[in-house]
Motif scaffolding. Structure first.
Motif, PDB file in Angstrom:
ATOM      1  N   GLY A  47       0.809  -1.212   0.000  1.00  0.00           N
ATOM      2  CA  GLY A  47       0.000   0.000   0.000  1.00  0.00           C
ATOM      3  C   GLY A  47       0.841   1.260   0.000  1.00  0.00           C
ATOM      4  O   GLY A  47       0.525   2.232  -0.697  1.00  0.00           O
ATOM      5  N   ALA A  48       1.934   1.256   0.767  1.00  0.00           N
ATOM      6  CA  ALA A  48       2.795   2.437   0.831  1.00  0.00           C
ATOM      7  C   ALA A  48       3.498   2.678  -0.500  1.00  0.00           C
ATOM      8  O   ALA A  48       3.601   3.817  -0.969  1.00  0.00           O
ATOM      9  CB  ALA A  48       3.822   2.261   1.946  1.00  0.00           C
ATOM     10  N   ARG A  49       3.982   1.617  -1.116  1.00  0.00           N
ATOM     11  CA  ARG A  49       4.658   1.754  -2.409  1.00  0.00           C
ATOM     12  C   ARG A  49       3.689   2.263  -3.472  1.00  0.00           C
ATOM     13  O   ARG A  49       4.047   3.101  -4.308  1.00  0.00           O
ATOM     14  CB  ARG A  49       5.264   0.413  -2.823  1.00  0.00           C
ATOM     15  CG  ARG A  49       6.503   0.029  -2.016  1.00  0.00           C
ATOM     16  CD  ARG A  49       6.913  -1.427  -2.229  1.00  0.00           C
ATOM     17  NE  ARG A  49       7.072  -1.756  -3.642  1.00  0.00           N
ATOM     18  CZ  ARG A  49       8.148  -1.459  -4.372  1.00  0.00           C
ATOM     19  NH1 ARG A  49       9.153  -0.802  -3.802  1.00  0.00           N
ATOM     20  NH2 ARG A  49       8.218  -1.816  -5.634  1.00  0.00           N
ATOM     21  N   GLU A  50       2.483   1.762  -3.464  1.00  0.00           N
ATOM     22  CA  GLU A  50       1.503   2.207  -4.449  1.00  0.00           C
ATOM     23  C   GLU A  50       1.120   3.673  -4.227  1.00  0.00           C
ATOM     24  O   GLU A  50       0.908   4.419  -5.181  1.00  0.00           O
ATOM     25  CB  GLU A  50       0.264   1.316  -4.390  1.00  0.00           C
ATOM     26  CG  GLU A  50       0.510  -0.087  -4.932  1.00  0.00           C
ATOM     27  CD  GLU A  50      -0.715  -0.977  -4.839  1.00  0.00           C
ATOM     28  OE1 GLU A  50      -1.709  -0.538  -4.200  1.00  0.00           O
ATOM     29  OE2 GLU A  50      -0.688  -2.092  -5.378  1.00  0.00           O
ATOM     30  N   LEU A  55       1.740   9.283  -6.261  1.00  0.00           N
ATOM     31  CA  LEU A  55       2.204  10.658  -6.145  1.00  0.00           C
ATOM     32  C   LEU A  55       3.196  11.003  -7.254  1.00  0.00           C
ATOM     33  O   LEU A  55       3.290  12.163  -7.673  1.00  0.00           O
ATOM     34  CB  LEU A  55       2.856  10.878  -4.780  1.00  0.00           C
ATOM     35  CG  LEU A  55       1.908  10.861  -3.573  1.00  0.00           C
ATOM     36  CD1 LEU A  55       2.703  10.913  -2.275  1.00  0.00           C
ATOM     37  CD2 LEU A  55       0.936  12.030  -3.633  1.00  0.00           C
ATOM     38  N   LEU A  56       3.928   9.998  -7.710  1.00  0.00           N
ATOM     39  CA  LEU A  56       4.907  10.208  -8.776  1.00  0.00           C
ATOM     40  C   LEU A  56       4.290  10.075 -10.161  1.00  0.00           C
ATOM     41  O   LEU A  56       4.969  10.275 -11.171  1.00  0.00           O
ATOM     42  CB  LEU A  56       6.062   9.218  -8.621  1.00  0.00           C
ATOM     43  CG  LEU A  56       6.925   9.425  -7.376  1.00  0.00           C
ATOM     44  CD1 LEU A  56       7.856   8.238  -7.152  1.00  0.00           C
ATOM     45  CD2 LEU A  56       7.739  10.708  -7.511  1.00  0.00           C
ATOM     46  N   GLY A  57       3.021   9.686 -10.212  1.00  0.00           N
ATOM     47  CA  GLY A  57       2.301   9.671 -11.482  1.00  0.00           C
ATOM     48  C   GLY A  57       2.560   8.489 -12.367  1.00  0.00           C
ATOM     49  O   GLY A  57       2.336   8.568 -13.578  1.00  0.00           O
ATOM     50  N   ARG A  58       3.032   7.363 -11.791  1.00  0.00           N
ATOM     51  CA  ARG A  58       3.280   6.169 -12.603  1.00  0.00           C
ATOM     52  C   ARG A  58       2.970   4.927 -11.793  1.00  0.00           C
ATOM     53  O   ARG A  58       2.728   4.987 -10.588  1.00  0.00           O
ATOM     54  CB  ARG A  58       4.745   6.134 -13.064  1.00  0.00           C
ATOM     55  CG  ARG A  58       5.083   7.185 -14.108  1.00  0.00           C
ATOM     56  CD  ARG A  58       6.562   7.214 -14.406  1.00  0.00           C
ATOM     57  NE  ARG A  58       7.079   5.939 -14.898  1.00  0.00           N
ATOM     58  CZ  ARG A  58       8.362   5.730 -15.176  1.00  0.00           C
ATOM     59  NH1 ARG A  58       9.234   6.711 -14.989  1.00  0.00           N
ATOM     60  NH2 ARG A  58       8.765   4.564 -15.627  1.00  0.00           N
ATOM     61  N   ALA A 120      -0.335  15.067   5.286  1.00  0.00           N
ATOM     62  CA  ALA A 120       0.224  13.781   5.686  1.00  0.00           C
ATOM     63  C   ALA A 120       0.141  12.781   4.550  1.00  0.00           C
ATOM     64  O   ALA A 120      -0.802  12.802   3.740  1.00  0.00           O
ATOM     65  CB  ALA A 120      -0.508  13.245   6.910  1.00  0.00           C
ATOM     66  N   LEU A 121       1.109  11.904   4.462  1.00  0.00           N
ATOM     67  CA  LEU A 121       1.120  10.892   3.421  1.00  0.00           C
ATOM     68  C   LEU A 121       0.058   9.828   3.743  1.00  0.00           C
ATOM     69  O   LEU A 121      -0.054   9.389   4.893  1.00  0.00           O
ATOM     70  CB  LEU A 121       2.504  10.242   3.357  1.00  0.00           C
ATOM     71  CG  LEU A 121       2.895   9.570   2.042  1.00  0.00           C
ATOM     72  CD1 LEU A 121       3.069  10.621   0.960  1.00  0.00           C
ATOM     73  CD2 LEU A 121       4.191   8.797   2.220  1.00  0.00           C
ATOM     74  N   PRO A 122      -0.735   9.410   2.749  1.00  0.00           N
ATOM     75  CA  PRO A 122      -1.779   8.407   3.007  1.00  0.00           C
ATOM     76  C   PRO A 122      -1.202   7.001   3.143  1.00  0.00           C
ATOM     77  O   PRO A 122      -1.465   6.107   2.335  1.00  0.00           O
ATOM     78  CB  PRO A 122      -2.682   8.542   1.773  1.00  0.00           C
ATOM     79  CG  PRO A 122      -1.764   8.982   0.685  1.00  0.00           C
ATOM     80  CD  PRO A 122      -0.760   9.885   1.343  1.00  0.00           C
ATOM     81  N   PRO A 127       3.830   9.244  10.641  1.00  0.00           N
ATOM     82  CA  PRO A 127       3.774  10.089  11.845  1.00  0.00           C
ATOM     83  C   PRO A 127       2.964  11.362  11.584  1.00  0.00           C
ATOM     84  O   PRO A 127       3.233  12.078  10.610  1.00  0.00           O
ATOM     85  CB  PRO A 127       5.245  10.424  12.117  1.00  0.00           C
ATOM     86  CG  PRO A 127       6.020   9.342  11.433  1.00  0.00           C
ATOM     87  CD  PRO A 127       5.218   9.003  10.213  1.00  0.00           C
ATOM     88  N   PRO A 128       2.000  11.670  12.427  1.00  0.00           N
ATOM     89  CA  PRO A 128       1.182  12.866  12.191  1.00  0.00           C
ATOM     90  C   PRO A 128       1.974  14.162  12.287  1.00  0.00           C
ATOM     91  O   PRO A 128       1.544  15.194  11.756  1.00  0.00           O
ATOM     92  CB  PRO A 128       0.111  12.780  13.290  1.00  0.00           C
ATOM     93  CG  PRO A 128       0.703  11.896  14.347  1.00  0.00           C
ATOM     94  CD  PRO A 128       1.569  10.914  13.610  1.00  0.00           C
ATOM     95  N   GLU A 129       3.149  14.129  12.946  1.00  0.00           N
ATOM     96  CA  GLU A 129       3.967  15.342  13.081  1.00  0.00           C
ATOM     97  C   GLU A 129       4.876  15.569  11.877  1.00  0.00           C
ATOM     98  O   GLU A 129       5.571  16.579  11.824  1.00  0.00           O
ATOM     99  CB  GLU A 129       4.829  15.265  14.341  1.00  0.00           C
ATOM    100  CG  GLU A 129       4.064  15.035  15.637  1.00  0.00           C
ATOM    101  CD  GLU A 129       3.820  13.555  15.900  1.00  0.00           C
ATOM    102  OE1 GLU A 129       3.156  13.240  16.915  1.00  0.00           O
ATOM    103  OE2 GLU A 129       4.288  12.726  15.090  1.00  0.00           O
TER     104      GLU A 129
END
Length: 388
Positions: A47-50, A55-58, A120-122, A127-129
């Motif tokens: 999920g994080a990689r996707e 975000l990078l558009g590919r 924040a990154l989805p 970390p919320p900070e």
């Protein structure tokens, strides 16, 4: 379309080792007040990689690793509006050094996207900070030609030296090399302009300006309270906190009596009332005297954009990292004089006085130090990263 899915285990292991080595070096990067405001995440879950690939558009590539640079808001300076750019410049210096360390081991960015909205990154566990600044996909290939061991040695030797420098002029060829400094296989942005000031008139004008204006650093209530929170009273205190700077790192060797006097006089409850009696001008005069008697050159860096964005600030940090490491290799040291660019009226006045190009964000003394300096403390997680 690129194949999707997890990275091959051998490639994943190889990147993990490369990242550990590069992050250990990047964690030695300079930052305002030595606050070390960066955060770094390696994205390994599907999920994080996707999310990063989106975000990078590919599509997410199996041969790519994903990193995210973030600003850790728990560690940022906030007393002055100028600190917002300053924190991102500090993160940019860290990112450049990290990128050089990875490139030395064959890992270079194939795609990169700067994030300026601070959302924040989805990603689960983010970390919320942390405010994301940059997302990058990296691939393994031919190395940059730089040796990680050499980069590590330079990063360890780099110091902020606030004492006097040798008075001999710096060779024009050396200054030219610093002005265009860039490591092998690393692009250099045109977002930053670098100038050297070497004439006696220029250095005297800067010294006089410091004598008249640099006391602002001590008399600004909110800014000085924040600065004071980063003063450390002994190497043990600095090591325990993992940040800031000791009094000898600011003022040079001090006898026990002078150390105690400085500690008392610099406390906000003492210093701020003294500033109403003009004591801040005396402190500024000490800086001016150092500029006059022990500074063969000054270096100024400015943004070419009138209103720098996150990408410009990161480029500024990258240029600063390359410059400072190149100067270290040449046996030179820097002493940033931040107060002259942290207040908008002072920045404008200084630029007009010295004819500085761009929107100045960094001014420093430059020269060959005549004494040694202890390294600044590092927090335990300054060289670490999250794996998400």
């Amino acid at each position: 379309m690129q194949p999707t899915g997890p990275v091959a285990p051998e490639l994943e292991r190889r990147f993990g080792e490369a990242l550990a080595g590069a992050a250990a070096v990047a964690g030695l990067s300079p930052s305002s007040h030595n606050c070390q405001p960066w955060g770094l995440a390696r994205l390994v879950s599907e999920g994080a990689r996707e999310a990063a690939a989106a975000l990078l558009g590919r599509e997410c590539g199996r041969d790519e690793e994903y990193l995210v640079l973030a600003l850790d808001r728990r560690r940022e300076l906030v007393a002055l509006p100028a600190h917002a750019v300053e924190m991102r410049v500090s993160c940019g210096a860290y990112w450049r050094t990290l990128s050089r360390g990875l490139a030395a081991q064959g890992w270079t960015a194939s795609r990169m996207e700067v994030s300026g909205n601070g959302a924040a990154l989805p990603v689960r566990g983010w970390p919320p900070e942390w405010s994301p600044l940059c997302v990058a996909a990296l691939r393994y290939g031919e190395g940059s030609g730089e040796r990680l061991e050499d980069l590590r040695a330079l990063a360890r030797d780099r110091r902020t030296r606030r004492g006097p420098y040798g008075t001999e002029p710096l060779a024009a060829g050396l200054l030219d090399a610093l002005q265009t400094a860039r490591p092998v296989a690393q692009p250099q942005s045109d977002a930053v302009v670098v100038q050297h000031l070497t004439s006696r008139d220029q250095r005297e004008a800067f010294a006089a300006f410091c004598a008249q204006r640099a006391g602002r650093d001590f008399s600004h209530r909110r800014a000085w309270r924040e600065t004071h929170s980063y003063l450390r009273w002994s190497p043990a205190h600095a090591g325990a906190e993992g940040d800031g700077f000791t009094l000898p790192q600011l003022f040079g060797p001090l006898s026990p009596a002078r150390h105690l006097a400085k500690r008392v006089l610099l406390h906000p409850r003492v210093l701020l009332p003294l500033c109403r009696l003009g004591y801040h001008h005396r402190l500024a005069g000490g800086l001016a005297a150092t500029v006059r008697t022990g500074t063969p050159a000054l270096v100024a860096m400015g943004f070419t954009a009138a209103r720098p964005r996150t990408a410009d600030a990161l480029a500024g940090g990258a240029r600063l990292a390359d410059y400072w490491l190149t100067a270290t290799e040449a046996g030179l040291a820097l002493h940033p004089v931040s107060v002259v660019v942290q207040h908008e009226d002072l920045r404008r006045e200084l630029q007009s006085l010295l004819g500085l190009e761009g929107r100045t964000f960094f001014v420093s003394r430059l020269g060959r130090p005549v004494d040694s300096a202890a390294p600044t403390a590092r927090r335990p997680d300054a060289t670490a990263h999250l794996t998400l």
